[in-house]
Design an enzyme around this catalytic site. Structure first.
Site, mmCIF file in Angstrom:
data_model
loop_
_atom_site.group_PDB
_atom_site.id
_atom_site.type_symbol
_atom_site.label_atom_id
_atom_site.label_comp_id
_atom_site.label_asym_id
_atom_site.label_seq_id
_atom_site.Cartn_x
_atom_site.Cartn_y
_atom_site.Cartn_z
ATOM 1 N N ARG A 85 -24.005 -40.155 11.147
ATOM 2 C CA ARG A 85 -23.829 -38.713 11.016
ATOM 3 C C ARG A 85 -24.241 -38.015 12.307
ATOM 4 O O ARG A 85 -25.342 -38.250 12.827
ATOM 5 C CB ARG A 85 -24.665 -38.204 9.840
ATOM 6 C CG ARG A 85 -24.384 -36.775 9.431
ATOM 7 C CD ARG A 85 -25.159 -36.392 8.192
ATOM 8 N NE ARG A 85 -26.561 -36.136 8.500
ATOM 9 C CZ ARG A 85 -27.379 -35.422 7.729
ATOM 10 N NH1 ARG A 85 -26.935 -34.920 6.594
ATOM 11 N NH2 ARG A 85 -28.636 -35.237 8.063
ATOM 12 N N PHE A 99 -25.948 -33.496 -3.309
ATOM 13 C CA PHE A 99 -27.214 -33.912 -2.719
ATOM 14 C C PHE A 99 -28.207 -34.257 -3.827
ATOM 15 O O PHE A 99 -28.338 -33.516 -4.805
ATOM 16 C CB PHE A 99 -27.778 -32.801 -1.826
ATOM 17 C CG PHE A 99 -28.965 -33.242 -1.024
ATOM 18 C CD1 PHE A 99 -28.813 -34.156 0.006
ATOM 19 C CD2 PHE A 99 -30.229 -32.759 -1.303
ATOM 20 C CE1 PHE A 99 -29.900 -34.579 0.752
ATOM 21 C CE2 PHE A 99 -31.326 -33.183 -0.564
ATOM 22 C CZ PHE A 99 -31.168 -34.095 0.467
ATOM 23 N N TYR A 146 -34.815 -24.994 7.785
ATOM 24 C CA TYR A 146 -35.172 -25.847 8.921
ATOM 25 C C TYR A 146 -34.011 -26.622 9.526
ATOM 26 O O TYR A 146 -34.205 -27.375 10.476
ATOM 27 C CB TYR A 146 -36.297 -26.819 8.549
ATOM 28 C CG TYR A 146 -36.074 -27.674 7.322
ATOM 29 C CD1 TYR A 146 -35.309 -28.823 7.382
ATOM 30 C CD2 TYR A 146 -36.678 -27.335 6.121
ATOM 31 C CE1 TYR A 146 -35.122 -29.610 6.272
ATOM 32 C CE2 TYR A 146 -36.500 -28.120 4.989
ATOM 33 C CZ TYR A 146 -35.725 -29.252 5.069
ATOM 34 O OH TYR A 146 -35.543 -30.031 3.951
ATOM 35 N N LYS A 147 -32.801 -26.429 9.019
ATOM 36 C CA LYS A 147 -31.644 -27.105 9.614
ATOM 37 C C LYS A 147 -31.019 -26.193 10.665
ATOM 38 O O LYS A 147 -31.576 -26.015 11.744
ATOM 39 C CB LYS A 147 -30.664 -27.514 8.516
ATOM 40 C CG LYS A 147 -31.214 -28.595 7.567
ATOM 41 C CD LYS A 147 -30.194 -28.993 6.532
ATOM 42 C CE LYS A 147 -30.619 -30.180 5.687
ATOM 43 N NZ LYS A 147 -31.787 -29.903 4.819
ATOM 44 N N ASP A 185 -25.243 -24.370 -2.935
ATOM 45 C CA ASP A 185 -26.250 -24.880 -2.001
ATOM 46 C C ASP A 185 -25.673 -24.734 -0.590
ATOM 47 O O ASP A 185 -24.664 -25.350 -0.256
ATOM 48 C CB ASP A 185 -26.565 -26.344 -2.320
ATOM 49 C CG ASP A 185 -27.708 -26.909 -1.483
ATOM 50 O OD1 ASP A 185 -27.915 -26.421 -0.357
ATOM 51 O OD2 ASP A 185 -28.370 -27.853 -1.951
#
Length: 407
Positions: free
Chosen positions: A379, A134, A230-231, A205
């Site tokens: 996605r 990422f 927040y995911k 991560d």
């Protein structure tokens, strides 16, 4: 679309779903199949009331007294990061004192990279990472190298080649367990063991892992980790992130941002930094009370969740979506890039399509909310706490309708 069109075997899966009752804990807008919880989780129903209480009662009425009011009952603001850390610890296979909550994933990545380099074997100056990691992880490592005068090397190699590059010059290994584009899941346990055998410090991560399936950092012997609030943890936009530091490193790992809230006694106002016990030393600034309160409430949804059941449902949802999409992939230029093997799959399914951006725009307008990642990725994220197999059916039919309309 009525439930009459949904195949009986999918309705049967939903009927015996042990997590089906959790759907009611979330606000899910009508007319929408929301498949972007791997970017922003849906709103837990208890959060608005909790935020109102934090704002109106704790802030509005108690004012500054809320920092310590209710300390006997564990309800004071000062201890809020520790309470949230304890709830996250269960989800990632850690002990509460090994988790710190606050700041963003990017800031926490900086903290743990510095900590990792501080406990790495002397003379090693390489940070090894996945070439397609990422971007923020790569940016933070690049920025840290610049800060240190270019004395480090950020070595980027394909994920499949990581093992071959675990060499004696590598200080730290920086990897994301689940690829944000493809949903490919790395073997955290095996890679950690391989790295440790070579004396390499690991930094994981967990942005697309925590809350999606069980993680066992302690069991794997991981050194450090970071993750997002927040995911899959559903803490709201910009929710505080977390970091993990194995207890064995607490005494030696340097604290890069040694703020007053990481001090052993913040209100002593000492002029020299003495780190707090445990990972709390990595909490730099004043707790973000409103956003931490939202995350604290959101995590309560997980309190009685069997994480193995969570994983089983995630795999069932993603298996179903792949199966339903297979006929479409035969008719349209869709290429599955998510591994079919369960051990190598996170909780999302991704496809390549030459007009991925336009297709996703059409899907969102039709109420099927996934997302697009450059250059050509469609996605779709699946959150076991609030998705059903009926949702998966409707999503696949929505994709079919959009592709047929475009054709």
């Amino acid at each position: 679309m009525t439930t009459l069109t949904i195949p009986d075997h999918l309705l049967a899966l939903d009927a015996r779903d042990p997590l089906a009752h959790k759907r009611g804990a979330f606000h899910l807008p009508r007319g929408v199949v929301y498949l972007d919880g791997n970017s922003l989780g849906a709103l837990p129903r208890g959060v608005p009331e909790r935020l109102a209480r934090a704002a109106q009662t704790e802030w509005g009425e108690a004012l500054i007294r809320s920092w310590t009011a209710g300390a006997d009952a564990g309800q004071d603001w000062m201890a809020l990061p520790d309470r949230v850390a304890a709830k996250i610890a269960r989800l990632i296979g850690a002990r509460p004192h090994e988790v710190a909550v606050g700041d963003s994933t990017s800031v926490n990545t900086f903290k743990v990279l510095v900590a990792a380099l501080g406990v790495a074997q002397p003379g090693r100056r390489v940070i090894l990472t996945d070439a397609d990691n990422f971007p923020t992880d790569l940016y933070v490592a690049q920025g840290l190298n610049a800060l240190l005068g270019g004395t480090l090397e950020l070595r980027r190699v394909p994920a499949d080649d990581i093992e071959a590059h675990l060499t004696e010059d590598v200080a730290a290994l920086l990897l994301t367990q689940v690829d944000y584009r493809t949903g490919r899941k790395l073997d955290l346990e095996a890679i950690t063991a391989q790295a440790r055998a070579q004396g390499i410090v690991t930094v994981w991560d967990l942005a697309h892992s925590a809350g999606a399936f069980p993680v066992d950092l302690s069991g794997a012997g991981a050194d450090f980790a970071v993750g997002c609030g927040y995911k899959f943890l559903n803490g709201g936009p910009g929710a505080p992130a977390f970091l993990y530091a194995a207890e064995r490193h607490h005494a030696a790992a340097p604290v890069a941002i040694s703020g007053w809230m990481g001090h052993a006694d913040p209100f002593e106002m000492a002029r020299d930094f003495t780190p707090a016990p445990g990972a709390r030393r990595f909490v730099a600034g004043t707790p973000m009370v409103l956003s931490l309160s939202a995350l604290d409430e959101a995590l309560d949804v997980f309190a009685d969740v069997d994480l193995d059941a969570l994983r089983a449902k995630s795999l069932s949802l993603t298996d179903t979506f792949i199966d339903l999409m297979e006929p479409l992939a035969a008719r349209f230029p869709l290429t599955l890039v998510t591994p079919r093997e369960h051990a190598r799959r996170g909780s999302q399914v991704s496809y390549r399509h030459p007009q991925a951006r336009e297709v996703m725009t059409d899907l969102i307008q039709a109420g099927i909310i996934g997302d697009y990642r450059t250059p050509d990725i469609l996605r779709f994220g699946f959150t076991p706490l609030y998705h059903s197999h009926a949702d998966v059916w409707q999503a696949a039919r929505g994709v079919q309708a959009v592709l047929e309309a475009r054709a």
